[in-house]
Write a protein that holds these residues in place. Sequence first.
Motif, PDB file in Angstrom:
ATOM      1  N   UNK A   1      70.045 -26.969 -15.745  1.00  0.00           N
ATOM      2  CA  UNK A   1      71.013 -25.800 -15.862  1.00  0.00           C
ATOM      3  C   UNK A   1      70.367 -24.483 -16.608  1.00  0.00           C
ATOM      4  N   UNK A   2      69.189 -24.928 -17.185  1.00  0.00           N
ATOM      5  CA  UNK A   2      68.433 -23.729 -18.067  1.00  0.00           C
ATOM      6  C   UNK A   2      67.612 -23.160 -17.025  1.00  0.00           C
ATOM      7  N   UNK A   3      66.811 -24.009 -15.894  1.00  0.00           N
ATOM      8  CA  UNK A   3      65.997 -23.328 -15.032  1.00  0.00           C
ATOM      9  C   UNK A   3      66.767 -22.472 -13.992  1.00  0.00           C
ATOM     10  N   UNK A   4      67.928 -23.047 -13.678  1.00  0.00           N
ATOM     11  CA  UNK A   4      68.755 -22.308 -12.618  1.00  0.00           C
ATOM     12  C   UNK A   4      69.206 -21.011 -13.392  1.00  0.00           C
ATOM     13  N   UNK A   5      69.528 -20.930 -14.528  1.00  0.00           N
ATOM     14  CA  UNK A   5      70.035 -19.540 -15.252  1.00  0.00           C
ATOM     15  C   UNK A   5      69.010 -18.754 -15.314  1.00  0.00           C
ATOM     16  N   UNK A   6      67.724 -19.281 -15.835  1.00  0.00           N
ATOM     17  CA  UNK A   6      66.572 -18.213 -16.179  1.00  0.00           C
ATOM     18  C   UNK A   6      66.153 -17.804 -14.724  1.00  0.00           C
ATOM     19  N   UNK A   7      66.078 -18.463 -13.956  1.00  0.00           N
ATOM     20  CA  UNK A   7      65.853 -18.253 -12.706  1.00  0.00           C
ATOM     21  C   UNK A   7      66.597 -16.926 -11.681  1.00  0.00           C
ATOM     22  N   UNK A   8      67.706 -16.887 -12.375  1.00  0.00           N
ATOM     23  CA  UNK A   8      68.451 -15.626 -11.747  1.00  0.00           C
ATOM     24  C   UNK A   8      67.981 -14.475 -12.363  1.00  0.00           C
ATOM     25  N   UNK A   9      67.065 -14.396 -13.393  1.00  0.00           N
ATOM     26  CA  UNK A   9      66.484 -13.198 -13.962  1.00  0.00           C
ATOM     27  C   UNK A   9      64.918 -13.151 -13.599  1.00  0.00           C
ATOM     28  N   UNK A  10      64.231 -14.075 -13.516  1.00  0.00           N
ATOM     29  CA  UNK A  10      62.634 -14.128 -13.308  1.00  0.00           C
ATOM     30  C   UNK A  10      62.312 -14.898 -12.013  1.00  0.00           C
ATOM     31  N   UNK A  11      61.065 -14.289 -11.430  1.00  0.00           N
ATOM     32  CA  UNK A  11      60.429 -14.867 -10.278  1.00  0.00           C
ATOM     33  C   UNK A  11      60.227 -16.563 -10.816  1.00  0.00           C
TER      34      UNK A  11
ATOM     35  N   UNK B   1      57.169 -18.237 -10.234  1.00  0.00           N
ATOM     36  CA  UNK B   1      55.910 -18.446 -10.930  1.00  0.00           C
ATOM     37  C   UNK B   1      55.960 -17.917 -12.334  1.00  0.00           C
ATOM     38  N   UNK B   2      56.720 -16.898 -12.921  1.00  0.00           N
ATOM     39  CA  UNK B   2      56.864 -16.527 -14.420  1.00  0.00           C
ATOM     40  C   UNK B   2      57.655 -17.615 -14.833  1.00  0.00           C
ATOM     41  N   UNK B   3      58.686 -18.043 -14.153  1.00  0.00           N
ATOM     42  CA  UNK B   3      59.571 -19.087 -15.044  1.00  0.00           C
ATOM     43  C   UNK B   3      58.590 -20.105 -15.342  1.00  0.00           C
TER      44      UNK B   3
ATOM     45  N   UNK C   1      55.896 -19.193 -18.026  1.00  0.00           N
ATOM     46  CA  UNK C   1      56.593 -18.993 -19.418  1.00  0.00           C
ATOM     47  C   UNK C   1      57.009 -20.170 -20.342  1.00  0.00           C
ATOM     48  N   UNK C   2      57.523 -21.379 -19.372  1.00  0.00           N
ATOM     49  CA  UNK C   2      58.192 -22.361 -20.172  1.00  0.00           C
ATOM     50  C   UNK C   2      57.213 -23.500 -20.252  1.00  0.00           C
ATOM     51  N   UNK C   3      56.123 -23.692 -19.401  1.00  0.00           N
ATOM     52  CA  UNK C   3      55.444 -24.953 -19.344  1.00  0.00           C
ATOM     53  C   UNK C   3      54.916 -25.459 -20.658  1.00  0.00           C
ATOM     54  N   UNK C   4      54.286 -24.604 -21.443  1.00  0.00           N
ATOM     55  CA  UNK C   4      53.763 -25.085 -22.652  1.00  0.00           C
ATOM     56  C   UNK C   4      54.777 -25.742 -23.667  1.00  0.00           C
ATOM     57  N   UNK C   5      56.006 -25.108 -23.733  1.00  0.00           N
ATOM     58  CA  UNK C   5      56.822 -25.788 -24.377  1.00  0.00           C
ATOM     59  C   UNK C   5      57.842 -26.956 -23.762  1.00  0.00           C
TER      60      UNK C   5
ATOM     61  N   UNK D   1      58.672 -34.382 -12.308  1.00  0.00           N
ATOM     62  CA  UNK D   1      59.412 -33.305 -12.819  1.00  0.00           C
ATOM     63  C   UNK D   1      58.907 -31.945 -12.096  1.00  0.00           C
ATOM     64  N   UNK D   2      57.546 -32.049 -11.611  1.00  0.00           N
ATOM     65  CA  UNK D   2      57.154 -30.967 -11.019  1.00  0.00           C
ATOM     66  C   UNK D   2      57.962 -30.415  -9.692  1.00  0.00           C
ATOM     67  N   UNK D   3      58.224 -31.524  -8.939  1.00  0.00           N
ATOM     68  CA  UNK D   3      59.318 -31.223  -7.855  1.00  0.00           C
ATOM     69  C   UNK D   3      60.663 -31.048  -8.135  1.00  0.00           C
ATOM     70  N   UNK D   4      61.022 -31.474  -9.151  1.00  0.00           N
ATOM     71  CA  UNK D   4      62.461 -31.043  -9.627  1.00  0.00           C
ATOM     72  C   UNK D   4      62.420 -29.770 -10.055  1.00  0.00           C
ATOM     73  N   UNK D   5      61.335 -29.245 -10.965  1.00  0.00           N
ATOM     74  CA  UNK D   5      61.215 -27.908 -11.251  1.00  0.00           C
ATOM     75  C   UNK D   5      61.234 -27.155 -10.065  1.00  0.00           C
ATOM     76  N   UNK D   6      60.565 -27.314  -9.205  1.00  0.00           N
ATOM     77  CA  UNK D   6      60.314 -26.513  -8.037  1.00  0.00           C
ATOM     78  C   UNK D   6      61.486 -26.254  -6.963  1.00  0.00           C
ATOM     79  N   UNK D   7      62.338 -27.177  -6.949  1.00  0.00           N
ATOM     80  CA  UNK D   7      63.678 -27.115  -6.418  1.00  0.00           C
ATOM     81  C   UNK D   7      64.543 -26.475  -7.337  1.00  0.00           C
ATOM     82  N   UNK D   8      64.660 -26.612  -8.492  1.00  0.00           N
ATOM     83  CA  UNK D   8      65.576 -25.689  -9.273  1.00  0.00           C
ATOM     84  C   UNK D   8      64.924 -24.098  -9.097  1.00  0.00           C
ATOM     85  N   UNK D   9      63.644 -24.014  -9.000  1.00  0.00           N
ATOM     86  CA  UNK D   9      63.156 -22.587  -8.851  1.00  0.00           C
ATOM     87  C   UNK D   9      63.772 -21.966  -7.532  1.00  0.00           C
TER      88      UNK D   9
END
Length: 431
Positions: A328-338, A340-342, A345-349, A364-372
């Motif tokens: 949910x977090x990545x889908x929401x933040x993806x509404x405002x950032x491209x 690569x930036x998403x 910005x978040x990977x370190x945390x 998780x990498x594949x999960x992350x790419x699909x949410x992006x």
Amino acid sequence: MNEITASIALIVVLLILLGGGVWVGLTLAGVAWFGMEFFTARAAGDAMAITIWGSASSWTLTALPLFVWMGEILYRTNLSESMFRGLAPWVNLLPGRLLHTNVIGCTIFAAVSGSSAATCATVGKMNVPELMKRGYPENMVIGSLGGPATLGLLIPPSIILIVYGVAAEMSISKLFMAGVLPGIMLALMFSGWIVLWALLNPNKIPKADSTMSFKQKLHESRHLIPVVLLIASVIASIYTGIATATEAAAIGVVGSLVLSAAQGALTWKNFKDSLFGATRLYCMIALILAGAAFMTLSMGYIGLPRQLAEYVGSLNLSPAMLIIVLGIFYILIGCFLDGISTIVLTMGVVLPIIQAAGIDPLWFGIFLVITVETAQITPPVGFNLFVLQGMTGKQITYLARVCAPYFALMVLALVILWFFPQIVTVLPNNM
């Protein structure tokens, strides 16, 4: 308490810089410098110089400009026209007929461009006028392009998977292999939706073009052979271990130059334009990655990732609940950032949190790419929606609505991958 103050200060600085129109890479470096200067004892300038140099000179990152260049070369060939001519005769028997050329065309072009926006623009330039001319419903023509074009982020060689691999310090080759089966699964789901829609609305699909014999179909398919061989050689060289991701990228560039020359598209102007186009895109990505590397270091010195990981750990979320929250977090933040930036910005945390929860970083990498990917077709900052708007002149809200079924299918794909993680891991484990 110091971490909370630092977090609030950094978020305020980040929003001010982004809101002021500062480039994302410079924003990340600026926020990192602010954090180091005011919340740690380490000299900010010294740390910034070392980190940015280390990030820029990473060997793993060498694959990125080569794959970008490969996509730029092929973008300037007659590839899209060849794809339509080669695919059209085979899909006339399927419910939905030529609408499937969007899905298959995007899947093929995704494997040579690595970019969602480039896939959308290239396949759209050829297919949209052809399908509209033949009388296919506008909403399905546009939707079946916007949704499947997101596969440019997942099917290797994917620019965003290279970025994730660099940020998470993972094998690019394994990530590429992990993206193959989920990418094919998504393409089949997209085509399945078109079939279902066509069966429910048979009157809205035009009659098939003149039927061809099997021999005629094979003759038309000769247009697909060069690009399919190029994709197969790149993926096979990685899977068999003959080449690393970087070496495979070099194979891809040489192959695309040969293919371009064979088509008569390798003029000096096209060569120069492809080189400049690739350089501009890579410089933008490299600047973002350099800023992100410095920001990760700054966060580490301040102690934010550790504090956040401890906090999330104290919530005692199950891995499934954690994935839902992050989705949910990545889908929401993806509404405002491209995308690569998403990720940067978040990977370190986020990475320490998922590792502490026992979630496989490869999965998780594949999960992350699909949410992006879902963010590519959600307003207000959906890159594929911008490309579609430029091609069709339609409102963003209309475009988001016609792409909505594909958004839902991507969410369903995430659920399937959670219950069947082998879809992601089987190829990397057997490399």
